[in-house]
Design a protein around this motif. Sequence first.
Motif, PDB file in Angstrom:
ATOM      1  N   ILE A  15       0.817  -1.214   0.000  1.00 46.14           N
ATOM      2  CA  ILE A  15       0.000   0.000   0.000  1.00 46.14           C
ATOM      3  C   ILE A  15       0.854   1.269   0.000  1.00 46.14           C
ATOM      4  O   ILE A  15       0.348   2.365   0.203  1.00 46.14           O
ATOM      5  CB  ILE A  15      -0.946   0.032   1.222  1.00 46.14           C
ATOM      6  CG1 ILE A  15      -0.144  -0.010   2.535  1.00 46.14           C
ATOM      7  CG2 ILE A  15      -1.934  -1.134   1.166  1.00 46.14           C
ATOM      8  CD1 ILE A  15      -0.999   0.140   3.782  1.00 46.14           C
ATOM      9  N   GLU A  16       2.159   1.137  -0.257  1.00 50.37           N
ATOM     10  CA  GLU A  16       3.073   2.275  -0.106  1.00 50.37           C
ATOM     11  C   GLU A  16       2.759   3.438  -1.041  1.00 50.37           C
ATOM     12  O   GLU A  16       3.085   4.598  -0.738  1.00 50.37           O
ATOM     13  CB  GLU A  16       4.525   1.831  -0.301  1.00 50.37           C
ATOM     14  CG  GLU A  16       4.920   1.436  -1.721  1.00 50.37           C
ATOM     15  CD  GLU A  16       4.628  -0.012  -2.043  1.00 50.37           C
ATOM     16  OE1 GLU A  16       5.129  -0.486  -3.091  1.00 50.37           O
ATOM     17  OE2 GLU A  16       3.878  -0.678  -1.282  1.00 50.37           O
ATOM     18  N   ASN A  17       2.089   3.172  -2.165  1.00 49.26           N
ATOM     19  CA  ASN A  17       1.794   4.251  -3.120  1.00 49.26           C
ATOM     20  C   ASN A  17       0.764   5.252  -2.596  1.00 49.26           C
ATOM     21  O   ASN A  17       0.613   6.334  -3.168  1.00 49.26           O
ATOM     22  CB  ASN A  17       1.312   3.668  -4.448  1.00 49.26           C
ATOM     23  CG  ASN A  17       2.425   2.952  -5.200  1.00 49.26           C
ATOM     24  OD1 ASN A  17       3.601   3.212  -4.963  1.00 49.26           O
ATOM     25  ND2 ASN A  17       2.061   2.038  -6.082  1.00 49.26           N
ATOM     26  N   THR A  18       0.066   4.885  -1.526  1.00 51.17           N
ATOM     27  CA  THR A  18      -0.920   5.799  -0.936  1.00 51.17           C
ATOM     28  C   THR A  18      -0.250   6.887  -0.100  1.00 51.17           C
ATOM     29  O   THR A  18      -0.851   7.924   0.176  1.00 51.17           O
ATOM     30  CB  THR A  18      -1.910   5.015  -0.049  1.00 51.17           C
ATOM     31  OG1 THR A  18      -2.564   4.031  -0.849  1.00 51.17           O
ATOM     32  CG2 THR A  18      -2.967   5.923   0.577  1.00 51.17           C
ATOM     33  N   TYR A  19       1.023   6.686   0.278  1.00 53.40           N
ATOM     34  CA  TYR A  19       1.686   7.553   1.259  1.00 53.40           C
ATOM     35  C   TYR A  19       2.851   8.320   0.637  1.00 53.40           C
ATOM     36  O   TYR A  19       3.527   7.832  -0.253  1.00 53.40           O
ATOM     37  CB  TYR A  19       2.204   6.720   2.442  1.00 53.40           C
ATOM     38  CG  TYR A  19       1.122   5.863   3.062  1.00 53.40           C
ATOM     39  CD1 TYR A  19       0.365   6.329   4.126  1.00 53.40           C
ATOM     40  CD2 TYR A  19       0.857   4.583   2.560  1.00 53.40           C
ATOM     41  CE1 TYR A  19      -0.639   5.549   4.688  1.00 53.40           C
ATOM     42  CE2 TYR A  19      -0.145   3.799   3.112  1.00 53.40           C
ATOM     43  CZ  TYR A  19      -0.890   4.286   4.167  1.00 53.40           C
ATOM     44  OH  TYR A  19      -1.888   3.512   4.708  1.00 53.40           O
ATOM     45  N   THR A  20       3.052   9.531   1.155  1.00 48.52           N
ATOM     46  CA  THR A  20       4.204  10.334   0.744  1.00 48.52           C
ATOM     47  C   THR A  20       4.842  10.951   1.981  1.00 48.52           C
ATOM     48  O   THR A  20       4.135  11.361   2.913  1.00 48.52           O
ATOM     49  CB  THR A  20       3.794  11.424  -0.258  1.00 48.52           C
ATOM     50  OG1 THR A  20       4.951  12.142  -0.671  1.00 48.52           O
ATOM     51  CG2 THR A  20       2.813  12.410   0.360  1.00 48.52           C
ATOM     52  N   LEU A  21       6.159  10.977   2.018  1.00 44.51           N
ATOM     53  CA  LEU A  21       6.870  11.603   3.130  1.00 44.51           C
ATOM     54  C   LEU A  21       6.943  13.097   2.856  1.00 44.51           C
ATOM     55  O   LEU A  21       7.602  13.537   1.914  1.00 44.51           O
ATOM     56  CB  LEU A  21       8.267  11.004   3.280  1.00 44.51           C
ATOM     57  CG  LEU A  21       9.133  11.552   4.418  1.00 44.51           C
ATOM     58  CD1 LEU A  21       8.413  11.512   5.758  1.00 44.51           C
ATOM     59  CD2 LEU A  21      10.452  10.777   4.506  1.00 44.51           C
ATOM     60  N   ASP A  22       6.253  13.891   3.676  1.00 42.95           N
ATOM     61  CA  ASP A  22       6.111  15.328   3.466  1.00 42.95           C
ATOM     62  C   ASP A  22       6.628  16.076   4.694  1.00 42.95           C
ATOM     63  O   ASP A  22       5.936  16.169   5.710  1.00 42.95           O
ATOM     64  CB  ASP A  22       4.645  15.669   3.203  1.00 42.95           C
ATOM     65  CG  ASP A  22       4.423  17.140   2.883  1.00 42.95           C
ATOM     66  OD1 ASP A  22       5.358  17.935   3.061  1.00 42.95           O
ATOM     67  OD2 ASP A  22       3.300  17.490   2.480  1.00 42.95           O
ATOM     68  N   PRO A  23       7.837  16.638   4.633  1.00 43.32           N
ATOM     69  CA  PRO A  23       8.435  17.304   5.804  1.00 43.32           C
ATOM     70  C   PRO A  23       7.688  18.557   6.261  1.00 43.32           C
ATOM     71  O   PRO A  23       7.935  19.047   7.361  1.00 43.32           O
ATOM     72  CB  PRO A  23       9.843  17.679   5.315  1.00 43.32           C
ATOM     73  CG  PRO A  23      10.086  16.848   4.103  1.00 43.32           C
ATOM     74  CD  PRO A  23       8.757  16.620   3.482  1.00 43.32           C
ATOM     75  N   SER A  24       6.770  19.078   5.436  1.00 38.47           N
ATOM     76  CA  SER A  24       6.032  20.281   5.827  1.00 38.47           C
ATOM     77  C   SER A  24       4.848  19.969   6.731  1.00 38.47           C
ATOM     78  O   SER A  24       4.247  20.871   7.326  1.00 38.47           O
ATOM     79  CB  SER A  24       5.530  21.032   4.595  1.00 38.47           C
ATOM     80  OG  SER A  24       4.488  20.319   3.941  1.00 38.47           O
ATOM     81  N   ILE A  25       4.493  18.681   6.847  1.00 37.49           N
ATOM     82  CA  ILE A  25       3.384  18.294   7.726  1.00 37.49           C
ATOM     83  C   ILE A  25       3.915  18.223   9.164  1.00 37.49           C
ATOM     84  O   ILE A  25       4.763  17.386   9.482  1.00 37.49           O
ATOM     85  CB  ILE A  25       2.803  16.925   7.307  1.00 37.49           C
ATOM     86  CG1 ILE A  25       2.229  17.001   5.894  1.00 37.49           C
ATOM     87  CG2 ILE A  25       1.742  16.466   8.296  1.00 37.49           C
ATOM     88  CD1 ILE A  25       1.067  17.962   5.735  1.00 37.49           C
TER      89      ILE A  25
END
Length: 448
Positions: A274-284
């Motif tokens: 399911i990794e395509n559902t997630y993104t590492l976003d440092p602004s969150i």
Amino acid sequence: MIIDKRSLIHYILTMSDLIQPKILKGFRDFLPQEEILRSSLIEKLTKTYQSYGFVPIDTPVLEYTEILLRKSQGETEKQMFRFEDNGGRDVAMRFDLTVPFARYTAQHKEELYFPFKRYHISKVWRGEKPQAGRYREFVQCDFDTVGSDSATSDFETLSLMRAALRSIGVEKITIHVNHRGIFNRFLSKQGLADKSEDILRTVDKLAKIGEEEVKKELITFTGDQTKAELILSYIKPEDSFEKTLSHLEELAGGPGEDTKRMRDIYAMMQAEGIENTYTLDPSITRGLDYYTGVVYETFLDDLPSIGSVCSGGRYDNLSGLYMKDSLPGVGASIGLDRLIAGLTELGLTENKGSYLDVEIYNQSADDAIYYQKVAGYLRKNGVAVEVFPDTAKMNKQYAVTDKKGIPWGILISAEEKASNTLTLKNLKTREQFQGITFDQAVSKILGR
């Protein structure tokens, strides 16, 4: 028509006594089709929460203000509905379900088991400015795990976020994930540890106020344009989860427990596929002060402007505010009202005015008892049915069932009554099935 003076005066006085029906700004009434939609979504979410092992709890609407504000000063205090009750106590309406849960856990720790996994679906209140998808009274659909500080619990929360939204037909989403611990290590390296909460809260405004305004605020807190620009470069993701994590790790001073945790979580995502559902976003960063580790927000791919529809994170120290033993915790919340606003705008909601499968039309007052016989048989066989209560004109009966969105109608002639048969009408296609048995009607209504 002649109206005498006394009658006119009475009419005017009566009208002046009427109270105008109205509700407070940011609050709403819900018509049946709206409440049916909400109830249906809540039912599906509840089943998904339960499938992951979460159990329900409830807490009071009102709490002592000191309970709610102990770790949430600033903006949260301004948004709270706070007042003095009849006993002179300083009380407030809950602004989320997480802080009351922390109090609940501390108060009932001897009655609970740990890890403890709870869900809580209920209303909360915030006195913020109403806007599209944002209200002063709204429903949150929370789930949390306390008593476990593990990558498993973090991942399970993220997995359930995806599964819960998919259970209600929301598949085109992106869940933005970050770790506040990595960010804090980066800030410490820049000598800004004492400004951490202010900086995190400022970065959290990026989507709302834009990069230039965030930069101005960061310069105010850091006193240094170079450091402000370095922070802005930190919060810009690379083109993959792994590359972004490596970049953050380097800026934060090297490997740590926080970066290891993120790698473990990502490996679990890959294991489930399911990794395509997630993104590492440092602004969150999540603006609330109590988050300490992994944090996340969820956006609709086709309508990101409406904001996050599911968010949360790890809050390892929250329960420790109310008891000596600090319990680690992690959880998330689906903002039901904002989600529905987004789905409605995208045309993804279905309006139903009732839960009925079929309406038995009232063609004769003499057949009232027989209609109830038919209705009783259908209900025993799993059909949701009602009898139209009055022998109104058929146009009126059809109009009412149309507003309710009922898919089927039943008409019974004298000959059909004598033979225990009926006419079943598809109210969408207008197709009719005449002289069929009750069992045949059940099969067609239920699609068997």
